[in-house]
Design a protein around this motif. Sequence first.
Motif, PDB file in Angstrom:
ATOM      1  N   SER A 103       0.809  -1.228   0.000  1.00  0.00           N
ATOM      2  CA  SER A 103       0.000   0.000   0.000  1.00  0.00           C
ATOM      3  C   SER A 103       0.839   1.273   0.000  1.00  0.00           C
ATOM      4  CB  SER A 103      -0.928   0.007   1.224  1.00  0.00           C
ATOM      5  OG  SER A 103      -0.163  -0.050   2.426  1.00  0.00           O
ATOM      6  N   ILE A 104       2.158   1.152  -0.026  1.00  0.00           N
ATOM      7  CA  ILE A 104       3.017   2.340  -0.071  1.00  0.00           C
ATOM      8  C   ILE A 104       3.975   2.224  -1.246  1.00  0.00           C
ATOM      9  CG2 ILE A 104       2.885   2.781   2.412  1.00  0.00           C
ATOM     10  CD1 ILE A 104       5.636   1.491   2.707  1.00  0.00           C
ATOM     11  N   LYS A 105       4.590   3.330  -1.598  1.00  0.00           N
ATOM     12  CA  LYS A 105       5.526   3.360  -2.711  1.00  0.00           C
ATOM     13  C   LYS A 105       6.808   2.624  -2.349  1.00  0.00           C
ATOM     14  CE  LYS A 105       3.826   7.883  -4.254  1.00  0.00           C
ATOM     15  NZ  LYS A 105       4.196   9.311  -4.487  1.00  0.00           N
ATOM     16  N   GLU A 106       7.497   2.165  -3.383  1.00  0.00           N
ATOM     17  CA  GLU A 106       8.756   1.459  -3.169  1.00  0.00           C
ATOM     18  C   GLU A 106       9.784   2.348  -2.481  1.00  0.00           C
ATOM     19  OE1 GLU A 106       9.807  -1.704  -3.531  1.00  0.00           O
ATOM     20  OE2 GLU A 106       7.707  -2.178  -3.908  1.00  0.00           O
ATOM     21  N   ALA A 107       9.789   3.639  -2.820  1.00  0.00           N
ATOM     22  CA  ALA A 107      10.742   4.567  -2.195  1.00  0.00           C
ATOM     23  C   ALA A 107      10.495   4.675  -0.695  1.00  0.00           C
ATOM     24  CB  ALA A 107      10.637   5.944  -2.847  1.00  0.00           C
ATOM     25  N   GLU A 108       9.229   4.680  -0.292  1.00  0.00           N
ATOM     26  CA  GLU A 108       8.895   4.748   1.133  1.00  0.00           C
ATOM     27  C   GLU A 108       9.250   3.436   1.828  1.00  0.00           C
ATOM     28  OE1 GLU A 108       5.091   7.795   0.762  1.00  0.00           O
ATOM     29  OE2 GLU A 108       4.805   5.653   0.444  1.00  0.00           O
TER      30      GLU A 108
END
Length: 757
Positions: A103-108
Motif C-alpha cells: 500500500s506504499i511506494k517502493e521509495a517509502e
Amino acid sequence: IYKTLEDLVTEDQYTAFFNKHLGGGTNYGGRGSIQYFNLALDKEEDIYEDLCSFNSTDRQLEIQLMQPVEKRDYILKELVETERNYVDVLNMLRKNFIKPISSIKEAEKKIIFMNIKELGENHAGLYKDILDSVTKKSRKRIGEVFIEHKDRFLRYGDYCANLPKAQQMLDHMCTKNEIFREEISRCELSAKEGKFRLGDLLAVPMQRILKYHLLLRELLQNTHQSHEDYHTVHQAYEAMLDVSDYVNEVKRDSEQRQIIKEIHESITGWNMPPGTQLADYGRLRKDSELKIQSHDTANKKVRYVFIFDKMVLICKQARGDHYVYKDSLKVQDYRVEDLFNRRLTVPRGTRWAYSFMLVHKDNIHAYTLFARTEERKNEWIEAFSDALDNVQPGLKNQYVHDVEMHTFEQPVSCAYCNKLLKGLFYQGYQCKMCHRPMHKDCIVYLTKCGSSQPPILPPRPPSLQLPSHSSEASRLSTTSLVSEMNGVHANSTFTPLAGDHSSLPPGIGGSNANLANNVTMGEESTGFGANNSDEKMPMPPSTTDLPPLSSLLPLTPCPTFGPDYVNIKMEEHPWFLGELDREAANAKLKNYPYGTYLVRTRVQNGEVVGHAISLRTTEDSKHMKINSSEGGGSALPGMNGGLLPLGVNGSTQYSLSDSRKFKSIVELISWFTQNSLKESFSGLDTTLKFAYKDLMLVKAAYDFTPDLPDQNILALKSGDVLAIIGTMQDSTTGWLKAVKNNRLGYIPCDFVVPYTQ
C-alpha cells in the motif's frame, strides 16, 4: 553463565553513547531526555533477548554440535544459536513484512526497511561459516570467519544511522494512511502472533551488531593462550570491537549532522560560500550564551555562541531557537587565554563575572568573553582548546607529515594501526603529500612520508563522442554520460575575515575584516584542472589524436549465431566465475558500476544445481536463476566430436522466463547484452552492460578536477574507487577508459592505483 552479557552491552555501548551525545555539554544537542533513551534501550534489549537469545531447550541445530564440556563450548554454541535466531528474524522481516506490504511506494518502503534484504543475505552466509567452523566442516577457525566478514559489517553504520528516520517514516505513514496501518497490523499478527511491533523489530539489527565483540570477548577470556584458536579469536575480538565503535560513531555523527543542519536553518542574515554547509566547519563542540566585548569597543553584548572545530559562530538570539548572524572567527587564527582563574572586580550580583580571552595569533585583535560561572568558563576554554588541537594537532611542528582534517567518503583504515577511522565526516587526518589516512594519535608514529605530488597530466583526449544506439557503448545510458560529476567550480569570490578566513561565510569577520581584500577560492586556472597539492598543476602538453571514446570500449561483442555458436565454452568468457554463492557474488560486485554482471555456478550440498546471473543495479545486486528445461531436440556433438562445453546441452534449453529460450547460456547472455531484461523481469529495465572480468577496480591517489567543458573527462577525489575498462597496462596515451557512477569517460592513468576489495 551469560546473564550479564545483555546488561554489559547496554552499559558499555548504548548508555555511554547517549550520555556522551545528549549530555556532552552542548545545550543545543542536549535537548532530549536521557531517561527516555534509557527506557527505550531497555525495551529494545528485552525484544532482542526474546528473539535472539540462546536457550538450551531450543530446537536442535541442523548438524548436531559437540556436547559442551566447558564454558568455551557453551559460548560457541550460543554464538551459533543466536546467529541462527537472528537470521530467522531477518527472514521474518522479509517474508512477513517487506513482501506482503503493497500500500506504499517502493521509495517509502526502502526508507523503512533500508538494507534488510542485504543484511539477510550477509548473515545467512555468516551463519553457515560459523556453523561449519564450529562443527569442523570447514578448516576456517572461528576467528577467521569474523575477520573475513568485517567489511560487510560496516553496512550497519548506514543502517543504524538511518534507523530513527525509518521509525519516523513508519509512524508517519501509520498515522496518515489507514490502509497501511491495517496492513502493518496484519503483518505483525503473522509474525510471532503480534508479540512485537514492526518499529521494535527494526531495532534488532542495531542490537545484534553490538553483541559480537561481547561474545568474542567471553570466548577470548575462556580460550587458553596455548589454544590454536587464541590468536585468531583475539584478532576477531579487536576487529568486532572496531566495528562496534565505528557503528556508534556513524550513528552519533548522523545525529550530529542533523543538529548542525537545524542550527544552519535557524540562523538568518548570513551567506555561506558557494557549495559550503555548516557541517564543513566540523563538529559542534559547545554552544551557549556569553557576554562578548571586542577590544575595539567598550560595549559588552550578550551573544549566543557556537564553536565548531574550525569556526566560532557568534549570533544574536531571536525568538525561540532562531538566531541572527553577527560575526565569525576562524579557530586556527586565535589562541585562548585564561584570566588567571580569578573573578574580576565587578559589582555584587553581576551575572557575567568569569572571563577568558580569544587573542589573534598576530596580536592584532582580541575578544574578552564572560561566562556566568567558573565551571561554564572552564568548559568553554576546554572546548576551544579541543577545537584548536583538532585543526592544528599539538605536535604538528614535529610531524613528518603535513596533515589536515579530512572527510573520507568511504570507510577507510588508519595507515598505522589499521583500525577504522570512525564517523561520517572529518573522521581523521590525511597527509597532503602522501595522502595516507591516520588517526590523530597515530600521526607521530608514521615516521616516513612517501611524498608524492600529482604526476604531469598526459595530453588531453578528444571530446566525448556519445555512442549511437547500435554501438556497443550504447549499453550505457546516454543521459548518464552527460551528467557532470562533482561539478562545483573552484572560482568563487568573496570577502574574508581578518587573517586567512577564506573558508568562512562571505562578508563576515571581526572589526578588522576591512584589512582583507577580495580573494579567489581554489587554485589558479592552469588551463586544464586542479589538484589538492599546494603546487599548481602543470600545463598539459598539446593534444594528440586519441580515438573517440566510443571506439575504445573492449566490451564483449555479440557473437554471430552460426552453427558452431553453441560450442563456445562458457568458461572462456569474461563474465563466467565458476562456483560462487550469493554472498560471494555480492562482495565481488561491490564498488563495480551499475550494469556489471557475472555468471556463477550454483552449488547446494556439494552438488552443482544450475547457474545464475548476478547483476549490479542502482540499489543492490540482483540474482537471476537461469532455468533449464528439456527442449526435445536431438543432442548436438561437442567441439571436436567430444562432450559439449559447460552451459551447453544439445537437448536442453536455457531461459530466465518462459518468454524466450536459448540453446546455450552463452547465447542467452549475448541476447541480454543487447536487449532489456524487462521481458523477463518487469521491474528490471536494463541490459547486461559490463562483463565482470572486462573491468578492473582502481583507487584515486590524487584529487583531479577537469575543466567543466571537458565532458569526456571524469573528476577524481583521493580515495575514490572506480572501474576502468581493461587493465592498467592498456593505457598507451596516459589515459584510461573508466566508469564512475554510471558515467563513462577518461581518467589520467598516473592518478590511480590498482585496488583490491
